[in-house]
Design a protein around this motif. Structure first.
Motif, PDB file in Angstrom:
ATOM      1  N   TRP A  86     -29.242  49.665 -17.756  1.00 30.80           N
ATOM      2  CA  TRP A  86     -29.638  50.422 -18.416  1.00 30.80           C
ATOM      3  C   TRP A  86     -27.910  50.788 -19.275  1.00 30.80           C
ATOM      4  O   TRP A  86     -28.137  51.355 -20.321  1.00 30.80           O
ATOM      5  N   CYS A 113     -36.957  61.091 -23.658  1.00 31.25           N
ATOM      6  CA  CYS A 113     -37.125  59.918 -24.502  1.00 31.25           C
ATOM      7  C   CYS A 113     -37.399  59.033 -23.112  1.00 31.25           C
ATOM      8  O   CYS A 113     -38.591  58.348 -23.105  1.00 31.25           O
ATOM      9  N   PHE A 114     -35.968  58.520 -22.000  1.00 26.44           N
ATOM     10  CA  PHE A 114     -35.750  57.801 -21.816  1.00 26.44           C
ATOM     11  C   PHE A 114     -36.293  57.843 -20.147  1.00 26.44           C
ATOM     12  O   PHE A 114     -36.312  57.304 -18.821  1.00 26.44           O
ATOM     13  N   ILE A 215     -39.471  50.143 -23.489  1.00 27.13           N
ATOM     14  CA  ILE A 215     -38.341  51.079 -23.889  1.00 27.13           C
ATOM     15  C   ILE A 215     -38.558  50.909 -25.374  1.00 27.13           C
ATOM     16  O   ILE A 215     -37.948  52.268 -25.727  1.00 27.13           O
ATOM     17  N   ALA A 218     -39.987  54.430 -26.677  1.00 29.21           N
ATOM     18  CA  ALA A 218     -39.602  55.196 -26.276  1.00 29.21           C
ATOM     19  C   ALA A 218     -37.892  55.117 -27.266  1.00 29.21           C
ATOM     20  O   ALA A 218     -37.611  56.772 -28.152  1.00 29.21           O
ATOM     21  N   TYR A 222     -36.943  58.501 -29.672  1.00 32.94           N
ATOM     22  CA  TYR A 222     -35.832  58.814 -29.516  1.00 32.94           C
ATOM     23  C   TYR A 222     -35.523  58.930 -31.693  1.00 32.94           C
ATOM     24  O   TYR A 222     -34.919  59.815 -31.311  1.00 32.94           O
TER      25      TYR A 222
END
Length: 233
Positions: A86, A113-114, A215, A218, A222
């Protein structure tokens, strides 16, 4: 904002844990960080009525975190197989000009978002860690076995369950303690102001906020949020 340096936020996790356990540990070992002061006070209060030689103020132990080899090994493993990914991912967003970590609204969008994905994968990591077998190591003392089994069935390993029951009065008051001395982590880890802004911008209620599972999805959200909020501002 919620932070692992905020003692009230950290204490909420402790409260949720002992409610699920329906008991309190004999001793809580912590380092001397200020994030542990609320846990210290709550734990010593809950242990004050048990009457054993480690009740009350003796039920909270302060020491150096580096002295705890087991947790240091966990942090090392977590960094190698989880955290570093990350860190690299968000650094790539910065390098690509998609994220400016000096702009608060960008950080809010990242959380929105994450955070769900990070939490889901962290839960998967925890499940793996708790089900792997701890093997004996040369020059290191400690029990061996599977953490979940060690925790739930200590007698299989000639160990003892050192938790103490929550007394009736404590069970009744635990929610009140939580209300007064702890804080919840807000929806998606975001501020109330930001959540209101997203609700208005998308004409939706926060109950209907999507929970991203990939991901890719997301990242799409984002980008969309950043674009939308830039237009509003």
């Amino acid at each position: 904002m919620p932070s692992n340096k905020n003692p009230r936020v950290v204490a909420r996790f402790y409260i949720e844990y002992i409610k699920a356990l329906k008991g309190v540990p004999r001793v809580v070992p912590c380092d001397a960080g200020t994030e542990n002061i609320v846990i210290r006070d709550i734990h010593m209060a809950l242990r004050s009525s048990h009457g054993d030689h480690m009740s009350g103020s003796y039920s909270f132990s302060v020491g150096r975190s580096t002295a705890n080899q087991q947790i240091e090994m966990l942090w090392s493993f977590l960094k190698k197989y989880f955290t570093q990914f990350w860190r690299n991912f968000f650094h790539d967003l910065i390098d690509d000009g998609l994220l400016n970590n000096a702009i608060p609204i960008h950080l809010e969008c990242i959380r929105f978002c994450f955070l769900d994905i990070i939490q889901t994968r962290l839960n998967m990591f925890a499940e793996y860690w708790n089900s792997h077998r701890i093997r004996s190591q040369r020059n290191l003392e400690g029990v061996t076995g599977i953490p979940d089994v060690l925790f739930r069935q200590p007698l299989l390993y000639d160990a003892i369950d050192y938790s103490y029951p929550l007394l009736c009065s404590n069970i009744i008051s635990i929610d009140r303690i939580s209300e007064v001395y702890t804080e919840t982590v807000p929806v998606k880890g975001c501020s109330e102001e930001f959540l209101n802004l997203v609700e208005q911008a998308n004409d939706t209620n926060r109950i209907e906020f999507p929970k991203f599972t990939t991901i890719e999805n997301a990242l799409i959200m984002y980008r969309s949020l950043i674009h939308l909020l830039n237009e509003i501002n």
